[in-house]
Design an enzyme around this catalytic site. Structure first.
Site, short mmCIF file in Angstrom:
data_model
loop_
_atom_site.label_atom_id
_atom_site.label_comp_id
_atom_site.label_asym_id
_atom_site.label_seq_id
_atom_site.Cartn_x
_atom_site.Cartn_y
_atom_site.Cartn_z
CG HIS A 1 35.51 -45.44 -5.59
ND1 HIS A 1 34.76 -44.35 -4.68
CD2 HIS A 1 36.15 -45.98 -4.67
CE1 HIS A 1 35.26 -44.45 -3.45
NE2 HIS A 1 36.10 -45.33 -3.44
CG ASP B 1 29.42 -41.77 -13.62
OD1 ASP B 1 30.56 -42.33 -12.73
OD2 ASP B 1 29.19 -40.53 -13.79
#
Ligand code: ADP
Ligand code: G6P
Length: 472
Positions: free
Chosen positions: A162, A370
């Site tokens: 992720h 991110d």
């Protein structure tokens, strides 16, 4: 032991032991992209989720949630310190996020990482039916695919990261880089958020392990491991439905009223993490207040920053600095009853988040790095009337999919200030055109599409899709 044909393995369970004393538990709406992404997928699917329930000591027995069995893996206080807070969150997390904080390397942490990964692999081997599909998630468990393949060669194993996967220059710092790569290569398919990450991985396995690798496949003995980009998403329709609910609309009106019905509401929603660029954003805002470009009476900033990984020193330092800065800005620029920044550290339920998204004229999502950033996608999904401006960091995975956002480099303070002003003053027709395009993208590319594309790649066109509900 009851077994499943689909097993998800993730460090964190979607619920924790604190909410399940009498069996009356709900999905935990805990902040964090992984749980937010997998929750809508698994709700309708018979599966087992192998994970940690959040405490230390013996594993609590948790009840099933909807059709998902919770299989808890215990962590001792040493495991918590050396695996979760240590190797996962003080070595890998900073290293994978451009080393925006210094990664630390300790041999004891690596031992704990191996030990805990072994425990997860064994727990998974117990609950997986013969030939089951196992989907291992994220950086805490990169050794699990390899360990699991040794225990259960009959399984079909997927791995999904992720977070970003760093370029070779950074990854090469890791003392145990070869073992980590080998662990991941135990999977049949390794999914990343972005094509660049798959490229980084291919370069590394070629260099460190001397394996034949392209950006799509790696040869490991007589096996082929497929790799690729599968940008994770949200349940777009669910967020849109929530935001459209009359009670949520009423709550949004109330919130805006409580904020003093300002001309502009700017919102940020983050875990309190140094990757999220909170300090840079506060600095930009403070300078705009000081120069008079933004006035407290017309504009309010709502910063939600829910504490995370609270025993890790870098997170404690960040929280102290953010709170000092918010205090300073409010002291200097606020008035009685009119703070410059509304600062909230509470976890909110989905309806309250949807109401917050509804009142945000500008959503400022400015991480330094991110993997994806689901908050940006949730905001877009919640803007059911096609209004609202998304200010988005170029360094969020979401930027690759949402080019209609106002993209910004959060390291460039002047650029950040300028883009914030541009977003505040944007032409409504332009805002609507951009929002519409982003909403269309997210309706096509939602979490169900993500699962479909990942699982059909894992299966190479076979029948795996029957394992999971991918239609919402
Ligand atoms: P990360 O995974 O790094 O935390 P994401 O933006 O991808 O970042 O995901 C964060 C998730 O956590 C989102 O689904 C968001 O709605 C949720 N979240 C963030 N802050 C809160 C909060 N205060 N209360 C509840 N959920 C939150
Ligand atoms: C990110 C990570 C997840 C993690 C989440 C919350 O989304 O990719 O793996 O679960 O942050 O962090 P936490 O440390 O509370 O699990």
């Amino acid at each position: 032991m009851r077994q499943s044909s689909l097993v998800v393995v993730a460090n964190r369970l979607p619920i924790d032991d604190s909410v399940a004393p009498d069996g009356a538990c709900e999905w935990r709406s805990s902040p964090g992209g992984l749980v937010s992404a997998l929750h809508p997928l698994l709700r309708h699917t018979p599966a087992t989720w192998v994970g940690w329930a959040g405490g230390t000591g013996p594993a609590p027995a948790l009840p099933d949630v909807d059709r998902v069995r919770m299989h808890t893996v215990p962590l001792s206080s040493e495991d918590l310190r050396d695996h979760y807070e240590g190797f996962a969150n003080s070595t890998l997390w900073p290293l994978y996020h451009d080393a925006v904080e210094q990664p630390e390397y300790h041999r004891r942490w690596w031992e704990a990482y191996q030990r805990v990964n072994q425990r997860f692999a064994e727990a998974t081997a117990e609950v997986a039916e013969r030939g089951a599909v196992v989907w291992v998630q994220d950086y805490h468990l990169q050794l699990v695919p390899g360990l699991l393949r040794e225990l259960r060669p009959d399984l079909r194993i997927g791995f999904f990261l992720h977070v970003p996967f760093p370029p070779p220059e950074l990854f090469m710092q890791l003392p145990r880089r070869a073992e980590l790569l080998r662990g991941m290569l135990g999977a049949d398919l390794i999914g990343f958020q972005r094509a660049q990450a798959a490229h980084n991985f291919a370069q590394l396995v070629a260099k460190v392990l001397d394996l034949p690798a392209t950006d799509r496949r790696v040869g490991v003995g007589d096996r082929v491991v497929r790799i690729g980009a599968f940008p994770v998403s949200i349940d777009t329709a669910e967020m849109a439905a929530l935001a459209g609910r009359p009670d949520v609309a009423a709550r949004a009106r109330r919130l805006r009223h409580d904020l003093g019905d300002p001309d502009h509401v700017i919102l940020s929603v983050d875990r309190m993490d140094y990757t999220k660029g909170i300090e840079q954003r506060l600095k930009a805002y403070s300078e705009l207040l000081a120069s008079g470009h933004v006035k407290v009476r017309d504009t309010v900033l709502v910063q939600v920053a829910v504490p995370s990984r609270e025993r890790v020193t870098q997170y404690q330092i960040l929280r102290d600095r953010v709170e000092r800065e918010v205090g300073r800005i409010n002291g200097e620029f606020g008035r009685v009853g009119e703070p410059a920044i509304h600062y909230l550290t509470q976890p909110f339920d989905r309806a309250e988040l949807a109401a917050l998204y509804r009142i945000a004229d500008v959503m400022a999502v400015t991480p330094l790095r991110d993997g994806m950033n689901l908050v940006a996608k949730e905001y877009v999904a919640a803007r059911v009337d096609d209004t609202g401006t998304l200010l988005l960091s170029e360094f969020a995975g979401a930027a690759a999919e949402l080019p209609q956002a106002y993209l910004v480099n959060p390291h460039d303070l002047e650029g950040l200030k300028q883009k914030l002003l541009t977003a505040l003053q944007a032409d409504p027709a332009d805002v609507t055109a951009r929002m519409r395009a982003m909403r269309e993208h997210l309706h096509r590319n939602d979490i169900h599409a993500w699962a479909r594309s990942y699982l059909s790649a894992l299966d190479d066109g076979g029948s795996l899709l029957n394992h999971i509900s991918t239609t919402g």
